[in-house]
Motif scaffolding. Structure first.
Motif, mmCIF file in Angstrom:
data_model
loop_
_atom_site.group_PDB
_atom_site.id
_atom_site.type_symbol
_atom_site.label_atom_id
_atom_site.label_comp_id
_atom_site.label_asym_id
_atom_site.label_seq_id
_atom_site.Cartn_x
_atom_site.Cartn_y
_atom_site.Cartn_z
ATOM 1 N N LYS A 21 0.911 -1.140 -0.109
ATOM 2 C CA LYS A 21 0.086 0.231 0.250
ATOM 3 C C LYS A 21 1.238 1.202 -0.510
ATOM 4 O O LYS A 21 0.916 2.450 -0.683
ATOM 5 C CB LYS A 21 -1.063 -0.135 1.317
ATOM 6 C CG LYS A 21 -2.118 -0.756 1.328
ATOM 7 C CD LYS A 21 -3.450 -1.044 2.405
ATOM 8 C CE LYS A 21 -4.183 -1.949 1.885
ATOM 9 N NZ LYS A 21 -5.123 -1.719 3.418
ATOM 10 N N LYS A 26 1.271 -2.411 -7.702
ATOM 11 C CA LYS A 26 0.365 -3.059 -8.104
ATOM 12 C C LYS A 26 0.388 -4.684 -8.439
ATOM 13 O O LYS A 26 -0.435 -5.456 -8.270
ATOM 14 C CB LYS A 26 -0.275 -2.389 -9.767
ATOM 15 C CG LYS A 26 -0.897 -1.485 -8.713
ATOM 16 C CD LYS A 26 -1.409 -0.416 -9.927
ATOM 17 C CE LYS A 26 -2.244 0.772 -9.883
ATOM 18 N NZ LYS A 26 -1.630 1.570 -9.480
ATOM 19 N N ILE A 71 -3.748 -7.231 -7.441
ATOM 20 C CA ILE A 71 -4.766 -6.785 -7.323
ATOM 21 C C ILE A 71 -5.509 -6.972 -6.951
ATOM 22 O O ILE A 71 -6.166 -7.958 -7.822
ATOM 23 C CB ILE A 71 -4.931 -4.946 -7.794
ATOM 24 C CG1 ILE A 71 -3.514 -4.517 -7.708
ATOM 25 C CG2 ILE A 71 -6.031 -4.530 -7.110
ATOM 26 C CD1 ILE A 71 -3.634 -3.789 -6.416
ATOM 27 N N ASP A 73 -10.087 -6.716 -5.643
ATOM 28 C CA ASP A 73 -11.188 -5.642 -5.488
ATOM 29 C C ASP A 73 -10.231 -4.387 -4.767
ATOM 30 O O ASP A 73 -10.435 -4.077 -3.978
ATOM 31 C CB ASP A 73 -11.633 -6.426 -3.541
ATOM 32 C CG ASP A 73 -12.601 -6.976 -4.445
ATOM 33 O OD1 ASP A 73 -12.968 -7.537 -5.118
ATOM 34 O OD2 ASP A 73 -12.448 -8.545 -3.585
ATOM 35 N N ARG A 74 -9.771 -3.612 -5.817
ATOM 36 C CA ARG A 74 -8.934 -2.480 -5.930
ATOM 37 C C ARG A 74 -7.629 -2.639 -4.367
ATOM 38 O O ARG A 74 -7.131 -1.454 -4.212
ATOM 39 C CB ARG A 74 -9.593 -1.011 -5.076
ATOM 40 C CG ARG A 74 -10.501 -1.878 -6.690
ATOM 41 C CD ARG A 74 -11.577 -0.290 -6.616
ATOM 42 N NE ARG A 74 -12.452 0.045 -8.334
ATOM 43 C CZ ARG A 74 -13.264 0.794 -8.580
ATOM 44 N NH1 ARG A 74 -13.439 2.075 -7.370
ATOM 45 N NH2 ARG A 74 -13.737 0.915 -9.581
ATOM 46 N N GLU A 75 -7.289 -3.957 -4.045
ATOM 47 C CA GLU A 75 -6.554 -3.635 -2.517
ATOM 48 C C GLU A 75 -5.744 -4.621 -3.023
ATOM 49 O O GLU A 75 -5.460 -5.758 -3.827
ATOM 50 C CB GLU A 75 -6.938 -4.215 -1.573
ATOM 51 C CG GLU A 75 -8.513 -3.364 -0.842
ATOM 52 C CD GLU A 75 -8.033 -1.843 -0.308
ATOM 53 O OE1 GLU A 75 -7.056 -1.942 0.037
ATOM 54 O OE2 GLU A 75 -8.770 -0.678 -0.835
ATOM 55 N N LYS A 115 -0.185 -5.222 -15.454
ATOM 56 C CA LYS A 115 -1.402 -5.158 -14.326
ATOM 57 C C LYS A 115 -1.519 -6.830 -13.993
ATOM 58 O O LYS A 115 -1.864 -7.788 -15.034
ATOM 59 C CB LYS A 115 -2.316 -4.472 -14.434
ATOM 60 C CG LYS A 115 -3.474 -4.312 -14.215
ATOM 61 C CD LYS A 115 -4.464 -2.761 -14.530
ATOM 62 C CE LYS A 115 -5.942 -2.988 -13.555
ATOM 63 N NZ LYS A 115 -6.865 -2.188 -15.209
ATOM 64 N N GLU A 117 -4.794 -8.694 -11.319
ATOM 65 C CA GLU A 117 -5.947 -8.633 -10.841
ATOM 66 C C GLU A 117 -6.397 -10.197 -10.351
ATOM 67 O O GLU A 117 -6.272 -11.145 -10.960
ATOM 68 C CB GLU A 117 -7.238 -8.040 -11.244
ATOM 69 C CG GLU A 117 -6.649 -7.065 -11.452
ATOM 70 C CD GLU A 117 -7.869 -5.608 -11.773
ATOM 71 O OE1 GLU A 117 -8.344 -5.507 -11.182
ATOM 72 O OE2 GLU A 117 -7.908 -4.887 -13.194
#
Ligand code: ZN
Length: 131
Positions: A21, A26, A71, A73-75, A115, A117
């Motif tokens: 954080k 990412k 990443i 859920d955006r965390e 990226k 996710e």
């Protein structure tokens, strides 16, 4: 670019998540060595679609930690596997649920350029990486 960290205390997954954080990571690769205690590792039972957890309270050498940050859920989502050596040098290992850092962990986090996710896969019952 990779960075080397020394973690002195606390729960290791939380500590890595805090770094992710703070550094706005990412996607990254993680490597580590050091020591852990109060460890919960797991084995994924595919037929039952659930993790079977194993708790180990004693201090063990963290002979190898490897994993990644993506990443979900955006965390930041930390996925880590460990090999741990007991007093008699036998090694246990698995998917890391939680562990207390003791006395320290030396960690290298190397950011990746893509990226990445994670999404929950209903068929597997797991958070699966889409990178
Ligand atoms: Zn795993």
């Amino acid at each position: 670019m990779a960075k080397l960290y020394k973690l002195d205390s606390g729960e290791i997954i939380e500590s890595i998540t805090k770094i992710a954080k703070k550094e706005r990571i990412k996607a990254a690769s993680i490597l580590g060595i050091g020591g852990l205690r109060d460890v919960t590792i797991a084995y994924y039972n595919h037929s039952q679609r659930k993790y079977e957890e194993n708790k180990l309270e004693e201090f063990m050498e963290l002979t190898s930690l490897s994993g990644n940050i993506s990443i979900k859920d955006r965390e930041p989502f930390v996925h880590v596997h460990v090999n741990l050596a007991k007093k008699d040098n036998t090694v246990v290992g698995g998917h890391l649920i939680r562990a207390e850092i003791f006395p320290f962990v030396e960690l290298v986090i190397e950011k990746t350029t893509n990226k990445a996710e994670r999404f929950f896969d209903e068929n597997l019952g797991l958070n699966v990486l889409k990178a």
